[in-house]
Design a protein around this motif. Structure first.
Motif, PDB file in Angstrom:
ATOM      1  N   THR A 120      54.394  95.370  -0.122  1.00  0.00           N
ATOM      2  CA  THR A 120      54.927  95.504   1.224  1.00  0.00           C
ATOM      3  C   THR A 120      56.403  95.183   0.995  1.00  0.00           C
ATOM      4  N   THR A 121      56.808  94.954   0.013  1.00  0.00           N
ATOM      5  CA  THR A 121      58.318  94.831  -0.255  1.00  0.00           C
ATOM      6  C   THR A 121      59.353  95.837   0.266  1.00  0.00           C
ATOM      7  N   CYS A 122      60.025  95.668   1.036  1.00  0.00           N
ATOM      8  CA  CYS A 122      61.086  96.693   1.634  1.00  0.00           C
ATOM      9  C   CYS A 122      61.896  97.109   0.349  1.00  0.00           C
ATOM     10  N   VAL A 123      62.194  98.584  -0.089  1.00  0.00           N
ATOM     11  CA  VAL A 123      62.815  99.008  -1.155  1.00  0.00           C
ATOM     12  C   VAL A 123      64.095  99.727  -0.428  1.00  0.00           C
ATOM     13  N   ARG A 124      65.194  98.805  -0.587  1.00  0.00           N
ATOM     14  CA  ARG A 124      66.543  99.152   0.185  1.00  0.00           C
ATOM     15  C   ARG A 124      67.724  99.276  -0.743  1.00  0.00           C
ATOM     16  N   TYR A 125      68.268 100.105  -0.559  1.00  0.00           N
ATOM     17  CA  TYR A 125      69.323 100.444  -1.677  1.00  0.00           C
ATOM     18  C   TYR A 125      70.816  99.913  -1.024  1.00  0.00           C
ATOM     19  N   ASP A 126      70.764  99.078   0.052  1.00  0.00           N
ATOM     20  CA  ASP A 126      72.117  98.867   0.566  1.00  0.00           C
ATOM     21  C   ASP A 126      72.372  97.516   0.044  1.00  0.00           C
ATOM     22  N   VAL A 127      71.566  96.872  -0.662  1.00  0.00           N
ATOM     23  CA  VAL A 127      71.935  95.516  -1.381  1.00  0.00           C
ATOM     24  C   VAL A 127      71.434  95.452  -2.710  1.00  0.00           C
ATOM     25  N   HIS A 128      72.223  94.627  -3.749  1.00  0.00           N
ATOM     26  CA  HIS A 128      72.040  94.780  -5.275  1.00  0.00           C
ATOM     27  C   HIS A 128      70.768  94.200  -5.497  1.00  0.00           C
ATOM     28  N   ALA A 129      69.787  94.987  -6.286  1.00  0.00           N
ATOM     29  CA  ALA A 129      68.690  94.486  -6.514  1.00  0.00           C
ATOM     30  C   ALA A 129      67.985  95.462  -7.670  1.00  0.00           C
TER      31      ALA A 129
END
Length: 493
Positions: free
Chosen positions: A54-63
């Motif tokens: 359920t982790t959000c895969v977001r591209y606006d933060v380094h990860a």
């Protein structure tokens, strides 16, 4: 949702590399997953999607994301912008994350196209770049054991290109990298949304009329919603009335009959919402009890969330349930936007608008949206200024003409206080280089589900309004992070 606590166990820091963009030395760490290893900046958190789907895969933060994005990602609404991230996504035949429910990447914009920019002999592969989506990709191994490495970037791909250059087979004894990032940090809104929420709360406490806060501190003259200039009434087509009929004797009785005007169009606005990722079809079926319209991101260099469930089949199934969709493309933003991601180059605004229009149409076609469907451009709130505003209007005009030439309807989502205001002034004055979109989607967080602003150049039937943002809604026991909308304009069905 319950958010598990994770030990802050980072992968071993192994080296330092020189950032080609800054010339500074950056500490690196090795990440091991699915039989491969690569190096990333030591400060980047690692998330294990195969263990926490359920982790959000977001591209606006380094990860770094390891595993297949889950079907029920818990993402804040309205994320926007891109920076450097890396995702390792196992083949759809490999059980990981959401397993068999995963959408084939080839059904989404980040799974097609691209130009080879670098060979990777160590993994017998190559790096390909999709500049429209600001992404780099590497296909690894055979279908049964392989994976796709997907890297995103903001303005410059140099950092993630260096990361992908370190890809190689991991030693057989190497342990897979554990999760080091907290899921709680991924639940925070984008920087501009955080400011909007703070200002909305302050307005509510002061019992003053609420409005959407701009993405940046407002420039002089933009501290409160402007009153858009009165729109010019559309010119009515001239109707020729003949008072005689050639060949009829002059003494014959005649009667001139002018048909009555057509009845006014009946407008039935519907409740809508938009979220960062498309919910599952099971959720859409339940939420149809209270909503009839949904905004979904179909691509763009500043789209901040993984596509998740989105596919042509998803659109078709949602339409069969009675949903109307607002397909949204998040491309380059205003030069004065001030956040991480692709920005419009004022000197190339027309060309970039044309390129974004072509990319938006290509993405719409990939999702099965036929000509006649609307495509909305997401132009986030910006500070303004003559040069910045001119670049935005030139870009949007070129984008509109390109999309319309392909047979699609055009719409623009923006803040009432910046994009909508500037488009209204341009439409009313007939500004050269600007083409009026077919519809507007007004971001005005005043809490009022109404569309009746008579000063706009667009009739109510060509409008949507996002009247509340970054909140949680629950229907049938299913909770989502959403923005709320009232919708009367064109929708894809």
């Amino acid at each position: 949702m319950a958010i598990p606590a994770f030990a802050a166990t980072a992968a071993k820091t192994t080296d330092r590399t020189t950032d080609k963009t800054t010339g500074k030395k950056t500490a690196m760490k090795t990440v091991v997953y699915h039989g491969y290893e690569f190096q990333v900046p030591a400060s980047w958190p690692v998330y294990r999607l195969d263990q926490h789907p359920t982790t959000c895969v977001r591209y606006d933060v380094h990860a770094v994301y390891l595993g297949t994005p889950g079907a029920d990602m818990q993402c804040p609404a309205g994320l926007v912008g891109r920076t450097q991230t890396v995702s390792v996504i196992p083949s759809t035949t490999v059980a990981a994350g959401s397993g068999s429910t995963a959408v084939d990447q080839r059904q989404q914009p980040d799974g097609v196209g691209g130009t080879e920019v670098r060979a990777l002999p160590a993994v017998r592969g190559a790096v390909t770049q999709n500049p429209d989506e600001h992404e780099l990709r590497v296909a690894l191994g055979a279908a049964s054991l392989g994976a796709t490495v997907l890297a995103t970037y903001g303005a410059d791909p140099a950092v993630v290109e260096q990361v992908l250059g370190t890809l190689r087979a991991a030693p057989a004894t190497a342990a897979q990298t554990p999760q080091s990032g907290s899921s709680r940090s991924l639940s925070q809104p984008s920087g501009e949304r955080a400011r909007a929420l703070e200002q909305s709360a302050a307005v509510g406490q002061a019992a003053a009329p609420a409005r959407e806060a701009p993405a940046r501190p407002a420039a002089a003259g933009k501290t409160s919603p402007k009153s858009p200039k009165q729109a010019k009434s559309p010119k009515q087509a001239k109707t020729t009335v003949y008072k005689s009929w050639q060949g009829v004797p002059p003494n014959w009785p005649t009667q001139v009959v002018v048909p009555p005007p057509p009845p006014p169009r009946v407008i039935h606005p519907v409740n809508g919402f938009d979220a960062c990722t498309a919910p599952t079809l099971a959720t859409m079926r339940v939420w149809r009890r209270q909503y009839a319209a949904v905004g979904v991101y179909i691509g763009g260099a500043n789209s901040a969330c993984a596509y998740g469930n989105l596919s042509a089949a998803w659109f078709k199934s949602a339409a069969a349930m009675g949903w109307g969709m607002l397909p949204t493309y998040v491309g380059p933003q205003a030069p004065c936007w001030g956040y991480s991601g692709a920005l419009i180059n004022p000197g190339k605004a027309a060309a970039e608008g044309q390129a974004a229009g072509a990319a938006a149409v290509a993405d719409a076609r990939l999702f099965g949206l036929a000509p006649g469907s609307p495509i909305y451009y997401d132009m986030e709130a910006y500070d303004g200024g003559k040069s910045c505003t001119s670049a935005v209007l030139t870009f949007l005009g070129a984008w509109d003409r390109t999309v319309a030439a392909k047979g699609y309807l055009t719409g623009v989502y923006s803040s009432q206080d910046s994009g909508i205001d500037d488009m209204q002034a341009a439409a009313a004055s007939g500004l050269a280089g600007f083409t009026r979109p077919d519809a507007i989607w007004i971001a005005l967080w005043d809490g009022k589900a109404t569309l009746d602003d008579g000063t706009l150049d667009w009739p109510i039937g060509d409008r949507e309004k996002q009247y509340a943002g970054d909140l949680y809604g629950t229907v049938g026991g299913i909770t989502l992070s959403i923005d709320r909308d009232i919708v009367a304009g064109p929708m894809a069905r």
